[in-house]
Design a protein around this motif. Structure first.
Motif, PDB file in Angstrom:
ATOM      1  N   ASN A  39       0.838  -1.200   0.000  1.00 37.54           N
ATOM      2  CA  ASN A  39       0.000   0.000   0.000  1.00 37.54           C
ATOM      3  C   ASN A  39       0.874   1.251   0.000  1.00 37.54           C
ATOM      4  OD1 ASN A  39      -1.641   2.163   0.693  1.00 37.54           O
ATOM      5  ND2 ASN A  39      -2.401   1.286   2.582  1.00 37.54           N
ATOM      6  N   THR A  41       4.018   1.570  -0.835  1.00 39.62           N
ATOM      7  CA  THR A  41       4.815   1.649  -2.061  1.00 39.62           C
ATOM      8  C   THR A  41       4.002   2.234  -3.211  1.00 39.62           C
ATOM      9  OG1 THR A  41       6.116  -0.265  -1.352  1.00 39.62           O
ATOM     10  CG2 THR A  41       6.200   0.318  -3.682  1.00 39.62           C
ATOM     11  N   CYS A  42       2.762   1.799  -3.344  1.00 41.85           N
ATOM     12  CA  CYS A  42       1.899   2.326  -4.406  1.00 41.85           C
ATOM     13  C   CYS A  42       1.664   3.820  -4.224  1.00 41.85           C
ATOM     14  CB  CYS A  42       0.562   1.580  -4.410  1.00 41.85           C
ATOM     15  SG  CYS A  42       0.659  -0.123  -5.015  1.00 41.85           S
ATOM     16  N   MET A  45       4.813   5.689  -5.327  1.00 37.24           N
ATOM     17  CA  MET A  45       4.972   5.679  -6.780  1.00 37.24           C
ATOM     18  C   MET A  45       3.940   6.573  -7.459  1.00 37.24           C
ATOM     19  SD  MET A  45       7.658   4.033  -7.314  1.00 37.24           S
ATOM     20  CE  MET A  45       7.555   4.043  -9.107  1.00 37.24           C
ATOM     21  N   ALA A  46       2.764   6.726  -6.853  1.00 36.04           N
ATOM     22  CA  ALA A  46       1.772   7.658  -7.402  1.00 36.04           C
ATOM     23  C   ALA A  46       2.312   9.082  -7.368  1.00 36.04           C
ATOM     24  CB  ALA A  46       0.468   7.562  -6.605  1.00 36.04           C
ATOM     25  N   SER A  71       0.537   9.486 -17.409  1.00 35.93           N
ATOM     26  CA  SER A  71       1.086   9.570 -16.056  1.00 35.93           C
ATOM     27  C   SER A  71      -0.018   9.790 -15.029  1.00 35.93           C
ATOM     28  CB  SER A  71       2.113  10.703 -15.979  1.00 35.93           C
ATOM     29  OG  SER A  71       3.201  10.442 -16.841  1.00 35.93           O
ATOM     30  N   THR A  74      -1.720   6.509 -14.611  1.00 36.36           N
ATOM     31  CA  THR A  74      -0.870   5.592 -13.854  1.00 36.36           C
ATOM     32  C   THR A  74      -0.881   5.930 -12.368  1.00 36.36           C
ATOM     33  OG1 THR A  74       0.586   5.301 -15.768  1.00 36.36           O
ATOM     34  CG2 THR A  74       1.459   4.665 -13.623  1.00 36.36           C
ATOM     35  N   ALA A  75      -0.796   7.232 -12.049  1.00 32.75           N
ATOM     36  CA  ALA A  75      -0.806   7.653 -10.644  1.00 32.75           C
ATOM     37  C   ALA A  75      -2.105   7.257  -9.966  1.00 32.75           C
ATOM     38  CB  ALA A  75      -0.592   9.165 -10.556  1.00 32.75           C
ATOM     39  N   LEU A  78      -2.320   3.525  -9.405  1.00 24.08           N
ATOM     40  CA  LEU A  78      -1.509   3.136  -8.255  1.00 24.08           C
ATOM     41  C   LEU A  78      -2.245   3.413  -6.940  1.00 24.08           C
ATOM     42  CD1 LEU A  78       1.972   4.347  -9.507  1.00 24.08           C
ATOM     43  CD2 LEU A  78       1.416   2.006  -8.811  1.00 24.08           C
ATOM     44  N   MET A  81      -4.664   0.654  -6.614  1.00 23.66           N
ATOM     45  CA  MET A  81      -3.974  -0.553  -6.149  1.00 23.66           C
ATOM     46  C   MET A  81      -3.685  -0.472  -4.651  1.00 23.66           C
ATOM     47  SD  MET A  81      -1.309  -1.310  -9.282  1.00 23.66           S
ATOM     48  CE  MET A  81      -0.550  -2.654  -8.371  1.00 23.66           C
ATOM     49  N   ALA A  82      -3.340   0.726  -4.183  1.00 22.81           N
ATOM     50  CA  ALA A  82      -3.127   0.917  -2.743  1.00 22.81           C
ATOM     51  C   ALA A  82      -4.416   0.616  -1.981  1.00 22.81           C
ATOM     52  CB  ALA A  82      -2.663   2.344  -2.468  1.00 22.81           C
ATOM     53  N   SER A 113      -0.577   6.936   0.996  1.00 19.79           N
ATOM     54  CA  SER A 113      -1.362   6.634  -0.204  1.00 19.79           C
ATOM     55  C   SER A 113      -2.639   7.442  -0.311  1.00 19.79           C
ATOM     56  CB  SER A 113      -1.702   5.130  -0.225  1.00 19.79           C
ATOM     57  OG  SER A 113      -0.530   4.353  -0.288  1.00 19.79           O
TER      58      SER A 113
END
Length: 282
Positions: A39, A41-42, A45-46, A71, A74-75, A78, A81-82, A113
């Motif tokens: 969580n 990490t996502c 990265m966002a 982008s 993708t953010a 992420l 995903m978190a 996140s």
């Protein structure tokens, strides 16, 4: 025993293994903790994709709108995903075991996140949107971040009845804030809606915890949102309309759930008052 080369003591292998088994439970990571770290990490990265794909091209004068769209998608994916990691770490912790530091890891990961990442997304929106005001957007971003901080701190201190949250859950609030930004409404309505979501996160409105059928529905909604974002990023036919429809549904859910919760509390209060009056009658 003494090592003849280093003159330092050493422990037989069997005793070393025993020491590993005696490691304090507070230093051991469970499966749920690993999901919680996913969580965090996502969320990080966002922030990375928001910076490298949206903010930096804007500051350098790049006209690659496709890169910014990819982008941004993708953010947000992420962050979704978190939310999935956040959903499953709770389920796994209930089914298996959780380490003593599981609750602290969960709060810290949620702060990254669902506090830092969406607040930063709002901040960057205020810098790149044509009709936005950077300083006002920065203030709105701070409001979102502080709302998540206060919500998570209160969650650690307040005991509620089982199956309920007090205030909009931070993952739901973060995704609602992002949906408001992606709707590309005029600046003032966008700002007011973001502040409204921040208020709901620190309010006393009760929200059901995602368990059972509700958890499955939430997972399905997140997966569907990922599909809408992918269609938008790939510039699929109707992708923009599909994305805005999904964002609008997210915002509507964010507005409707408090209304249902308030109506339920009013009905409960009226029912209790009727019962109290009936008990007073001879």
């Amino acid at each position: 025993m003494i090592d003849p080369e280093t003159q330092a003591g050493w422990v037989p292998e069997a005793e070393a293994e025993d020491d590993a088994d005696d490691m304090p439970l507070s230093l051991r990571l469970s499966i749920a903790d690993t999901l919680t770290l996913g969580n965090a990490t996502c969320g990080f990265m966002a922030v990375y994709f928001t910076t490298t794909g949206i903010l930096i091209p804007h500051l350098t004068g790049s006209d690659e709108s496709g890169m910014a769209r990819h982008s941004a998608a993708t953010a947000v994916i992420l962050m979704l995903m978190a939310a999935i990691f956040d959903l499953f770490d709770g389920l796994v912790a209930r089914k298996l075991r959780s380490s003593p530091m599981g609750a602290e890891l969960d709060n810290l990961s949620d702060l990254i996140s669902f506090g830092l990442a969406p607040a930063y997304f709002v901040l960057v929106y205020g810098m790149v949107a044509d009709d936005a005001h950077q300083r006002v957007s920065a203030l709105a971003a701070i409001v979102v971040l502080l709302a998540v901080v206060l919500r998570l701190a209160r969650f650690s201190c307040v005991t509620l009845k089982d199956g309920m949250f007090q205030g909009m859950p931070s993952p739901f609030g973060a995704l609602t804030v992002i949906s408001i930004v992606l709707l590309e409404l005029p600046f003032v309505p966008t700002l007011l809606a973001i502040i409204g979501v921040a208020w709901l996160m620190v309010s006393r409105v009760e929200y059901p915890k995602p368990r059972g059928v509700l958890a499955v529905a939430m997972l399905g909604w997140i997966v569907a949102a990922m599909g809408l974002l992918a269609a938008w990023a790939l510039d699929a036919p109707g992708g923009q309309l599909l994305l805005q429809t999904g964002c609008a549904l997210q915002v509507v859910l964010g507005a409707v759930i408090p209304l249902f919760a308030t109506a339920r509390r009013v009905n409960t209060f009226r029912g209790n008052r009727r019962e109290a009056r009936a008990a007073q009658l001879p």
